[in-house]
Scaffold this active site. Structure first.
Site, PDB file in Angstrom:
ATOM      1  CB  CYS A 198     -23.700  -2.791 -19.408  1.00  0.00           C
ATOM      2  SG  CYS A 198     -22.155  -1.966 -19.027  1.00  0.00           S
ATOM      3  CE  LYS A 240     -30.884  11.552 -25.288  1.00  0.00           C
ATOM      4  NZ  LYS A 240     -31.264  11.648 -23.857  1.00  0.00           N
ATOM      5  CD  GLU A 282     -29.190  -5.150 -19.970  1.00  0.00           C
ATOM      6  OE1 GLU A 282     -29.855  -4.495 -20.786  1.00  0.00           O
ATOM      7  OE2 GLU A 282     -27.996  -4.913 -19.722  1.00  0.00           O
ATOM      8  CD  GLU A 336     -19.058  -0.456 -26.097  1.00  0.00           C
ATOM      9  OE1 GLU A 336     -19.369  -1.492 -25.490  1.00  0.00           O
ATOM     10  OE2 GLU A 336     -18.092  -0.402 -26.864  1.00  0.00           O
TER      11      GLU A 336
HETATM   12  P1  NAD Z   1     -31.713   3.347 -23.117  1.00  0.00           P
HETATM   13  O1  NAD Z   1     -31.343   2.577 -24.329  1.00  0.00           O
HETATM   14  O2  NAD Z   1     -33.118   3.405 -22.719  1.00  0.00           O
HETATM   15  O3  NAD Z   1     -31.244   4.870 -23.275  1.00  0.00           O
HETATM   16  C1  NAD Z   1     -29.912   5.191 -23.606  1.00  0.00           C
HETATM   17  C2  NAD Z   1     -29.897   6.567 -24.243  1.00  0.00           C
HETATM   18  O4  NAD Z   1     -30.535   6.467 -25.506  1.00  0.00           O
HETATM   19  C3  NAD Z   1     -30.638   7.635 -23.441  1.00  0.00           C
HETATM   20  O5  NAD Z   1     -29.922   8.856 -23.487  1.00  0.00           O
HETATM   21  C4  NAD Z   1     -31.960   7.744 -24.204  1.00  0.00           C
HETATM   22  O6  NAD Z   1     -32.563   9.011 -24.084  1.00  0.00           O
HETATM   23  C5  NAD Z   1     -31.504   7.512 -25.630  1.00  0.00           C
HETATM   24  N1  NAD Z   1     -32.571   7.090 -26.536  1.00  0.00           N
HETATM   25  C6  NAD Z   1     -33.755   6.501 -26.236  1.00  0.00           C
HETATM   26  N2  NAD Z   1     -34.478   6.304 -27.349  1.00  0.00           N
HETATM   27  C7  NAD Z   1     -33.746   6.783 -28.378  1.00  0.00           C
HETATM   28  C8  NAD Z   1     -33.956   6.867 -29.796  1.00  0.00           C
HETATM   29  N3  NAD Z   1     -35.072   6.413 -30.356  1.00  0.00           N
HETATM   30  N4  NAD Z   1     -32.981   7.417 -30.545  1.00  0.00           N
HETATM   31  C9  NAD Z   1     -31.845   7.871 -29.991  1.00  0.00           C
HETATM   32  N5  NAD Z   1     -31.593   7.826 -28.663  1.00  0.00           N
HETATM   33  C10 NAD Z   1     -32.534   7.289 -27.871  1.00  0.00           C
HETATM   34  O7  NAD Z   1     -30.757   2.788 -21.949  1.00  0.00           O
HETATM   35  P2  NAD Z   1     -30.698   3.225 -20.432  1.00  0.00           P
HETATM   36  O8  NAD Z   1     -31.928   2.694 -19.776  1.00  0.00           O
HETATM   37  O9  NAD Z   1     -30.364   4.658 -20.300  1.00  0.00           O
HETATM   38  O10 NAD Z   1     -29.407   2.399 -19.940  1.00  0.00           O
HETATM   39  C11 NAD Z   1     -29.450   1.055 -19.653  1.00  0.00           C
HETATM   40  C12 NAD Z   1     -28.962   0.225 -20.815  1.00  0.00           C
HETATM   41  O11 NAD Z   1     -27.659   0.650 -21.183  1.00  0.00           O
HETATM   42  C13 NAD Z   1     -28.829  -1.234 -20.456  1.00  0.00           C
HETATM   43  O12 NAD Z   1     -29.284  -2.019 -21.509  1.00  0.00           O
HETATM   44  C14 NAD Z   1     -27.339  -1.421 -20.243  1.00  0.00           C
HETATM   45  O13 NAD Z   1     -26.878  -2.732 -20.419  1.00  0.00           O
HETATM   46  C15 NAD Z   1     -26.798  -0.482 -21.268  1.00  0.00           C
HETATM   47  N6  NAD Z   1     -25.417  -0.117 -20.941  1.00  0.00           N
HETATM   48  C16 NAD Z   1     -24.409  -0.637 -21.705  1.00  0.00           C
HETATM   49  C17 NAD Z   1     -23.085  -0.355 -21.412  1.00  0.00           C
HETATM   50  C18 NAD Z   1     -21.961  -0.901 -22.259  1.00  0.00           C
HETATM   51  O14 NAD Z   1     -20.891  -0.319 -22.256  1.00  0.00           O
HETATM   52  N7  NAD Z   1     -22.141  -1.998 -22.980  1.00  0.00           N
HETATM   53  C19 NAD Z   1     -22.787   0.484 -20.335  1.00  0.00           C
HETATM   54  C20 NAD Z   1     -23.834   0.986 -19.573  1.00  0.00           C
HETATM   55  C21 NAD Z   1     -25.153   0.689 -19.895  1.00  0.00           C
END
Ligand code: NAD
Length: 511
Positions: free
Chosen positions: A299, A190, A400, A265
């Site tokens: 991130c 997804k 963050e 992650e």
């Molecule tokens: P997010 O957590 O809002 O969304 C990530 C994914 O989770 C999306 O596909 C979203 O649709 C899904 N999601 C949302 N609610 C959910 C639920 N209740 N159940 C299951 N899935 C759900 O994050 P984002 O805004 O897309 O990305 C930014 C975040 O990602 C930042 O916190 C960043 O630090 C982190 N990030 C971490 C890494 C790493 O490797 N550590 C890499 C890139 C981004």
């Protein structure tokens, strides 16, 4: 637009807008809900990149069942053969790189040089994982008994669910999909709702390279709606999420209830330390790139710069002067250095944190405003923003933000810098600028993070090393290199007794 020369995942809707469907069992199919959502260019919201399916539970179930059927055959394909398909995909991605980079800049806003890099990361991962098909080593080891052979082999897990964020829309799906399929698993992914097209482009290429039907399935939509059906389905054996710590908590809890493998992650608040003896020009280049690359939406972004007092004023003055000059705009323009925030909500979050910083008493040294004049008014643009004299306990130094907002914190010496760096919930990346090798080695040992750079900013990971963090950044797994192979396989220990007698292992011999 998706590449028209390919078997396109889209059909043309009214006008020139493309409608992208779910990819299930090798077919592009409409969602059972009949609902869709728009993917718009954050640099110019008049530009509609495409329309995607807003899927529901039934779509998720169909995709998981297709993946389970495919698994029965795919696990029997020898790993080197599976890997050859991935190698072919790498070659094809290389040919399509420019088009995919342009698609990515359009859907997420980051500048074209960076989206070429994001696509290259998928290519590098494909080459690396293609090689892994002929490795996937396990130990053979002496048995404690005569005429007995002992070894451990890696087995696939089954159907893996993947949930990805928008900031590395091709690289991150590649970190998950490619090791998973080389190891013999099948997948339902997804993609993030802001950037689904780049996942479609990757999966289209894998399909064109020969990945059989059902081995990779895409279900697009919102995590709040299809996250739970994906995570809770009994056929799903592993869940891999890259996203925020908040969503990580939800996913980790769901996985734990049913004992599913789970890789998380999550967020970061990454420190870069600059000591008095550092090459200041180098530290400035690194701090600007780490702080404002990808509009601070990494991130691993350098969101805290901890500077020793001897060089603090000079560093701050020069950093601010250069931050003010960064060229902000549409990332398709090669001369632009920083694109927009990914969407309106992220832009508002960034602006909220500017207000929080001001109210906490940090010194706003530059930026802090939305850019909304001229062509900027069609996008979610912000000025590069720098706060000085930040107290390490302030919210802007602890939380963050995920935007172009950098906090500069003064410190007395390396010990205090490391204390500040570690005094945080997250632990993804970290960096130190110094010419003193003794200090560098102390920092390499004492910075509590998954990644430490010496004389380089907190961003810039390479695909063949483990990637991930400690504390609220994750749950101990790593992506990249062998870390990914470890996650997408499970060990089976095998004993072959060729003595023709019942031999009891030492555990069963009382004497
Ligand atoms: P997010 O957590 O809002 O969304 C990530 C994914 O989770 C999306 O596909 C979203 O649709 C899904 N999601 C949302 N609610 C959910 C639920 N209740 N159940 C299951 N899935 C759900 O994050 P984002 O805004 O897309 O990305 C930014 C975040 O990602 C930042 O916190 C960043 O630090 C982190 N990030 C971490 C890494 C790493 O490797 N550590 C890499 C890139 C981004």
């Amino acid at each position: 637009m998706a590449t028209d020369t390919l078997a396109s995942p889209a059909v043309t809707g009214s006008g020139t807008t493309k409608i992208y469907k779910n990819f299930i069992d090798g077919e592009w199919v409409e969602s059972s809900t009949g609902e869709t959502f728009e993917n718009r260019n954050p640099a110019d919201t008049r530009d509609l990149v495409g329309i995607f399916q807003k899927s529901g539970k039934a779509d998720v179930d169909t995709a998981i069942e297709a993946a389970q059927r495919a698994y029965v055959k795919w696990r029997m394909v020898p790993a080197p053969k599976r890997a050859e398909i991935v190698f072919r995909a790498a070659e094809m991605l290389l040919e399509r790189k420019e088009q995919y980079a342009r698609d990515m800049t359009r859907e997420m806003g980051k500048v074209i040089k960076e989206t070429r890099g994001d696509t290259q990361e998928a290519i590098d991962t494909a080459y690396y994982m293609a090689g892994e098909g002929r490795r996937m080593f396990g130990p053979t080891t002496p048995s404690e008994l005569p005429n007995k052979f002992a070894m451990a082999v890696r087995n696939p897990l089954g159907v893996c669910a993947m949930i990805t964020p928008w900031n590395f829309p091709m690289a991150i799906p590649s970190w998950k999909l490619l090791p998973a399929i080389v190891c013999g698993n099948t997948c339902v992914i997804k993609p993030a709702q802001d950037t689904p097209l780049s996942t479609y482009n990757l999966v289209q290429t894998l399909s064109d390279a020969g990945v059989p039907h059902g081995v990779i399935n895409i279900v697009s939509g919102f995590g709040s709606k299809i996250g739970a059906p994906l995570m809770d389905h009994p056929l799903v054996r592993a869940i891999s999420l890259t996203g925020s710590t908040e969503v990580g908590r939800i996913v980790g809890t769901a996985a734990a209830k049913n004992f599913k493998h789970c890789s998380l992650e999550l967020g970061g608040k990454n420190p870069m330390i600059v000591l008095d003896d550092a090459n200041l020009d180098l530290a400035l280049d690194g701090g600007l790139w780490g702080g404002f690359g990808t509009t601070g939406q990494r991130c691993t972004a350098t969101s805290r710069i901890i500077v020793q007092k001897g060089v603090y004023s000079e560093f701050v003055d020069r950093y601010v002067e250069r931050a003010k000059k960064l060229k902000v705009g549409n990332g398709l323009d090669e001369s632009v250095e920083m694109g927009p925030a990914v969407n309106e909500a992220q832009m508002k979050t960034d602006l909220d944190y500017v207000e929080i910083g001001k109210s906490e008493g940090a010194k706003l040294l530059c930026g802090g405003n939305r850019l909304d004049q001229g062509d900027y008014k069609y996008g979610w643009f912000l000025e590069p923003t720098v706060f000085g004299d930040v107290d390490p306990k302030m919210r802007i130094a602890q939380e963050e933000i995920f935007g172009p907002v950098v906090s500069i914190i003064p410190c007395d010496d390396l010990d205090q810098a490391i204390e500040i760096a570690n005094d945080i919930d997250y632990g993804l990346s970290s960096a130190l600028y110094t010419k003193d090798v003794n200090k560098a080695f102390r920092a390499m040992r004492d910075l509590y993070a998954g990644i430490t750079y010496i004389n380089a900013p907190t961003i810039g990971a390479e695909v063949h090393l483990p990637f991930g963090g400690v504390k609220a950044t994750g749950n101990g797994h790593r992506e990249g290199g062998i870390g990914a192979i470890d996650f997408y396989t499970e060990w089976k220990s095998i004993y072959v007794d060729y003595s023709d007698t019942l031999q009891r292992a030492q555990i069963d011999n009382a004497d």
